[in-house]
Design a protein around this motif. Structure first.
Motif, PDB file in Angstrom:
ATOM      1  N   ASP A  18       0.821  -1.213   0.000  1.00  0.00           N
ATOM      2  CA  ASP A  18       0.000   0.000   0.000  1.00  0.00           C
ATOM      3  C   ASP A  18       0.853   1.260   0.000  1.00  0.00           C
ATOM      4  OD1 ASP A  18      -2.307  -1.495  -0.059  1.00  0.00           O
ATOM      5  OD2 ASP A  18      -2.718  -1.306   2.090  1.00  0.00           O
ATOM      6  N   ALA A  19       1.957   1.225   0.749  1.00  0.00           N
ATOM      7  CA  ALA A  19       2.851   2.392   0.781  1.00  0.00           C
ATOM      8  C   ALA A  19       3.452   2.630  -0.588  1.00  0.00           C
ATOM      9  CB  ALA A  19       3.944   2.195   1.825  1.00  0.00           C
ATOM     10  N   TYR A  20       3.869   1.554  -1.248  1.00  0.00           N
ATOM     11  CA  TYR A  20       4.432   1.704  -2.586  1.00  0.00           C
ATOM     12  C   TYR A  20       3.372   2.191  -3.575  1.00  0.00           C
ATOM     13  CZ  TYR A  20       6.058   0.832  -7.228  1.00  0.00           C
ATOM     14  OH  TYR A  20       6.359   1.010  -8.552  1.00  0.00           O
ATOM     15  N   ALA A  21       2.181   1.594  -3.526  1.00  0.00           N
ATOM     16  CA  ALA A  21       1.106   1.980  -4.441  1.00  0.00           C
ATOM     17  C   ALA A  21       0.741   3.454  -4.263  1.00  0.00           C
ATOM     18  CB  ALA A  21      -0.113   1.090  -4.227  1.00  0.00           C
ATOM     19  N   ASP A  22       0.689   3.909  -3.018  1.00  0.00           N
ATOM     20  CA  ASP A  22       0.401   5.323  -2.768  1.00  0.00           C
ATOM     21  C   ASP A  22       1.490   6.213  -3.355  1.00  0.00           C
ATOM     22  OD1 ASP A  22      -1.922   4.675  -1.437  1.00  0.00           O
ATOM     23  OD2 ASP A  22      -1.072   4.913   0.574  1.00  0.00           O
ATOM     24  N   HIS A  23       2.735   5.775  -3.218  1.00  0.00           N
ATOM     25  CA  HIS A  23       3.870   6.525  -3.773  1.00  0.00           C
ATOM     26  C   HIS A  23       3.752   6.660  -5.289  1.00  0.00           C
ATOM     27  CE1 HIS A  23       8.013   7.500  -4.855  1.00  0.00           C
ATOM     28  NE2 HIS A  23       8.081   6.375  -5.539  1.00  0.00           N
ATOM     29  N   LEU A  24       3.491   5.550  -5.972  1.00  0.00           N
ATOM     30  CA  LEU A  24       3.398   5.580  -7.431  1.00  0.00           C
ATOM     31  C   LEU A  24       2.184   6.387  -7.883  1.00  0.00           C
ATOM     32  CD1 LEU A  24       4.619   4.659 -10.082  1.00  0.00           C
ATOM     33  CD2 LEU A  24       3.298   2.541  -9.900  1.00  0.00           C
ATOM     34  N   GLN A  25       1.064   6.219  -7.185  1.00  0.00           N
ATOM     35  CA  GLN A  25      -0.131   6.994  -7.526  1.00  0.00           C
ATOM     36  C   GLN A  25       0.118   8.486  -7.341  1.00  0.00           C
ATOM     37  OE1 GLN A  25      -4.083   5.317  -6.334  1.00  0.00           O
ATOM     38  NE2 GLN A  25      -2.811   3.771  -5.314  1.00  0.00           N
ATOM     39  N   TRP A  75       2.613  -5.531  -9.877  1.00  0.00           N
ATOM     40  CA  TRP A  75       3.170  -4.215 -10.206  1.00  0.00           C
ATOM     41  C   TRP A  75       2.721  -3.775 -11.593  1.00  0.00           C
ATOM     42  CZ3 TRP A  75       7.522  -3.252 -13.674  1.00  0.00           C
ATOM     43  CH2 TRP A  75       8.017  -1.937 -13.618  1.00  0.00           C
ATOM     44  N   LYS A  76       2.801  -4.687 -12.564  1.00  0.00           N
ATOM     45  CA  LYS A  76       2.361  -4.367 -13.920  1.00  0.00           C
ATOM     46  C   LYS A  76       0.864  -4.048 -13.944  1.00  0.00           C
ATOM     47  CE  LYS A  76       3.697  -7.258 -17.102  1.00  0.00           C
ATOM     48  NZ  LYS A  76       4.007  -8.582 -17.677  1.00  0.00           N
ATOM     49  N   ALA A  77       0.087  -4.814 -13.180  1.00  0.00           N
ATOM     50  CA  ALA A  77      -1.358  -4.567 -13.128  1.00  0.00           C
ATOM     51  C   ALA A  77      -1.645  -3.193 -12.518  1.00  0.00           C
ATOM     52  CB  ALA A  77      -2.049  -5.674 -12.326  1.00  0.00           C
ATOM     53  N   LEU A  78      -0.895  -2.827 -11.485  1.00  0.00           N
ATOM     54  CA  LEU A  78      -1.055  -1.509 -10.870  1.00  0.00           C
ATOM     55  C   LEU A  78      -0.726  -0.413 -11.879  1.00  0.00           C
ATOM     56  CD1 LEU A  78      -1.387   0.433  -8.442  1.00  0.00           C
ATOM     57  CD2 LEU A  78       1.034   0.000  -7.908  1.00  0.00           C
ATOM     58  N   CYS A  79       0.384  -0.565 -12.588  1.00  0.00           N
ATOM     59  CA  CYS A  79       0.780   0.438 -13.582  1.00  0.00           C
ATOM     60  C   CYS A  79      -0.272   0.575 -14.671  1.00  0.00           C
ATOM     61  CB  CYS A  79       2.133   0.065 -14.183  1.00  0.00           C
ATOM     62  SG  CYS A  79       3.506   0.138 -13.012  1.00  0.00           S
TER      63      CYS A  79
END
Length: 205
Positions: A18-25, A75-79
């Motif tokens: 979640d921390a990484y996803a928030d960072h990328l978002q 990660w690819k799905a998130l991107c």
């Protein structure tokens, strides 16, 4: 006019998904707010996924590369979801990927994979990452895009091949440890742009 965003990326510790996803978002949101249609992150940006491994594993480079393999598809799905959500083109840097032949390759995605072709001695000798094969040109609403990862930009014939295939813009994610390394890649990218009369967009660590 098309606005592009190239991230001067800070390598930080994100210990949860979640921390990484928030960072990328957050990075994507900042680019979109500024009107960017395309966001470029640097070479090996995906390695920050290793922050989610235990401390002992992430302190070992080879163990980190092996440990993040199960995270690459999410990660690819998130991107992909971020690109769709905001209607942008996202080139989220690169990440070492374990191929079926048992070798790791430094891979970047933009509606399809592109391997790094020219490996540095550090990558070959210490990381045991193998070179990929072939180049791709991606048809987008912004024009035809190609990708040359870091050291690839120092080899004129690679950019020439993309230009001959009709590329309008080359994306150049890069990762270097020193300011001299950054300038080496930047000068290479400038030379490729001058030689081929096309734009090159660099995103460094």
């Amino acid at each position: 006019m098309i606005r592009l965003a190239a991230c001067q990326y800070a390598i930080e510790l994100h210990e949860t998904w979640d921390a990484y996803a928030d960072h990328l978002q957050g990075l994507c949101a900042e680019a979109v707010e500024a009107g960017a249609r395309l966001l470029l992150l640097p070479e090996y940006a995906g390695l920050v996924l290793s922050g989610q491994l235990n401390a002992g594993q992430r302190e070992d480079l080879k163990a980190s590369i092996a440990g993040i393999q199960p995270l690459i598809e999410p990660w690819k799905a998130l991107c992909e979801s971020l690109a769709r959500r905001w209607g942008i083109y996202l080139q989220p840097g690169s990440v070492p990927v374990l191929d079926n032949d048992g070798r790791y390759r430094n891979r970047a995605w933009l509606f399809g994979p592109q391997d790094k072709l020219m490996m540095t001695r550090f990558e070959r000798e210490q990381w045991d990452i193998a070179a990929g094969q072939g180049l791709q040109v991606f048809e987008t609403e912004l024009g035809r895009l190609g990708i040359l990862i870091c050291y690839d930009n120092e080899f004129p014939m690679l950019a020439r091949r993309l230009a001959e295939c009709g590329a309008d813009l080359i994306l150049a994610p890069s990762c270097t440890d020193t300011e001299a390394g950054y300038h080496r890649v930047r000068i290479g990218a400038q030379a490729r742009a001058l030689e081929n009369q096309i734009a090159v967009l660099q995103s460094p660590t």
